[in-house]
Design an enzyme around this catalytic site. Structure first.
Site, mmCIF file in Angstrom:
data_model
loop_
_atom_site.group_PDB
_atom_site.id
_atom_site.type_symbol
_atom_site.label_atom_id
_atom_site.label_comp_id
_atom_site.label_asym_id
_atom_site.label_seq_id
_atom_site.Cartn_x
_atom_site.Cartn_y
_atom_site.Cartn_z
ATOM 1 N N SER A 135 -24.978 -7.529 34.674
ATOM 2 C CA SER A 135 -24.378 -8.451 35.626
ATOM 3 C C SER A 135 -24.850 -9.869 35.310
ATOM 4 O O SER A 135 -24.644 -10.360 34.195
ATOM 5 C CB SER A 135 -24.703 -8.025 37.060
ATOM 6 O OG SER A 135 -23.944 -8.755 38.002
ATOM 7 N N GLU A 230 -17.295 -6.505 31.530
ATOM 8 C CA GLU A 230 -17.153 -5.735 32.773
ATOM 9 C C GLU A 230 -17.104 -6.721 33.920
ATOM 10 O O GLU A 230 -17.492 -7.884 33.771
ATOM 11 C CB GLU A 230 -18.304 -4.736 32.942
ATOM 12 C CG GLU A 230 -19.692 -5.350 33.015
ATOM 13 C CD GLU A 230 -20.098 -5.843 34.403
ATOM 14 O OE1 GLU A 230 -19.526 -5.353 35.398
ATOM 15 O OE2 GLU A 230 -20.975 -6.721 34.493
ATOM 16 N N HIS A 298 -20.868 -2.296 37.129
ATOM 17 C CA HIS A 298 -21.335 -2.104 38.502
ATOM 18 C C HIS A 298 -20.965 -0.712 39.007
ATOM 19 O O HIS A 298 -20.176 -0.532 39.941
ATOM 20 C CB HIS A 298 -20.755 -3.188 39.401
ATOM 21 C CG HIS A 298 -21.281 -4.552 39.091
ATOM 22 N ND1 HIS A 298 -20.916 -5.258 37.961
ATOM 23 C CD2 HIS A 298 -22.164 -5.349 39.758
ATOM 24 C CE1 HIS A 298 -21.538 -6.426 37.956
ATOM 25 N NE2 HIS A 298 -22.301 -6.501 39.028
#
Length: 330
Positions: A135, A230, A298
């Site tokens: 992330s 992502e 995630h």
């Protein structure tokens, strides 16, 4: 009628692609983690919620490792886990401490970009150790890999729920605690947006961070890479915008292949194509292998991928083969 290709000429795109960074060669590997090794836990982005320090400690101990808390791991400063100086200081103290064998972020959120120019890259280069997260940690993972020529690890965050259980735990042990070749990772539920195979060094991570770093000295090594992307909680039009930015910068064309992971909670609030439709339209026509829906991002169970290590993407077979270990045996 003038075509889009005539506006963005082959020469212009080739020049943009050539200007994008590549990984240094060769890349160095940190030593593997062994039982009892000390692991530094830091909060380089957003602050932790109640109970998350205890979760992070428990997750690391469950692997037989010894967690060491950063001085400001529990700090709060608005939407940041302490000041820039405090957050960077925790990373640097872990990087300079020879008894610390890994640095793992507690959580993501926002803030790692703010400290990129404050980190002690020389310390990691002199004493390679595992640096892991995902992330918002995308910024640090790619900066360390490029600046230090040291493999980093796109993997679980210490304080997140279910991050060190099941499949994810198996990958942490397989990639970070074993010096055996990683081998073939299979994603049977993934979708090939463009068939074929490609070999390259793994780069990237969270789409928002990757797009935000374009044009800075801290951009990922796009050239000749297998570009990992992502995302979470972004509407389809925003995903379109970020992918378009990467295309116009030459980043998508510079990569040899693309792996797109989970796109969680990426629903539109109004009339819109779906996120999957956006990915197919923006990535499917690039003329290079693209595999969407690989288990990274995630989600509770995810691959651990070595940033900077070479792999072979076979979109048709829905697999990624990493033929060597990501860590040294000693």
């Amino acid at each position: 009628m003038t075509t889009r290709g005539e506006f963005l000429s082959t020469m212009t795109m080739a020049a943009a692609t050539a200007a994008l960074p590549a990984f240094p060669s060769p890349m160095r590997k940190p030593p593997r983690l062994r039982a009892g090794d000390r692991v530094g836990l830091i909060s380089p982005a957003s602050p932790l919620a109640d109970g998350e320090i205890e979760k992070g400690i428990a997750h690391i101990r469950s692997l037989g490792l010894d967690p060491v808390l950063g001085r400001f791991v529990g700090a709060h400063s608005g939407y940041l886990a302490g000041s820039d100086e405090e957050r960077a200081g925790d990373f640097n103290r872990m990087a300079r401490n020879p008894s610390i064998r890994a640095i793992i972020a507690m959580r993501g959120g926002y803030g790692t970009m703010r400290i990129l120019d404050m980190l002690d890259y020389a310390a990691i280069a002199a004493d390679p150790k595992i640096v892991m997260g995902f992330s918002d940690l995308t910024a640090i993972l790619n900066a360390v890999a490029r600046r230090c020529a040291v493999v980093t690890f796109h993997g679980p965050l210490a304080a997140r729920e279910s991050q060190f259980d099941g499949v994810t735990r198996e990958y942490v042990e397989r990639v970070c605690m074993s010096a055996q070749p990683i081998g073939t990772l299979r994603a049977p539920n993934a979708v090939a947006l463009h068939a074929g195979s490609a070999r390259g060094r793994i780069a990237g991570g969270n789409l928002s961070l990757v797009a935000s770093l374009v044009g800075t000295p801290w951009a990922p090594a796009f050239r000749d890479a297998l570009l990992l992307l992502e995302e979470t909680e972004e509407e389809p039009y925003r995903i379109d915008r970020m992918l378009t930015q990467l295309r116009l910068a030459g980043a998508l064309e510079a990569a040899r292949g693309i792996l797109f992971g989970a796109c969680t909670h990426c629903e539109a609030t109004g009339p819109s194509p779906t996120a999957d439709q956006v990915l197919a339209e923006r990535l499917g026509g690039l003329g290079r292998p693209v595999l969407a829906g690989v288990p990274v991002g995630h989600i509770p169970e995810q691959w651990v991928l070595p940033i900077g290590l070479e792999g072979v993407l076979d979109a048709s077979a829905r697999s990624l083969d990493i033929p060597e270990a990501a860590v040294r045996p000693e």
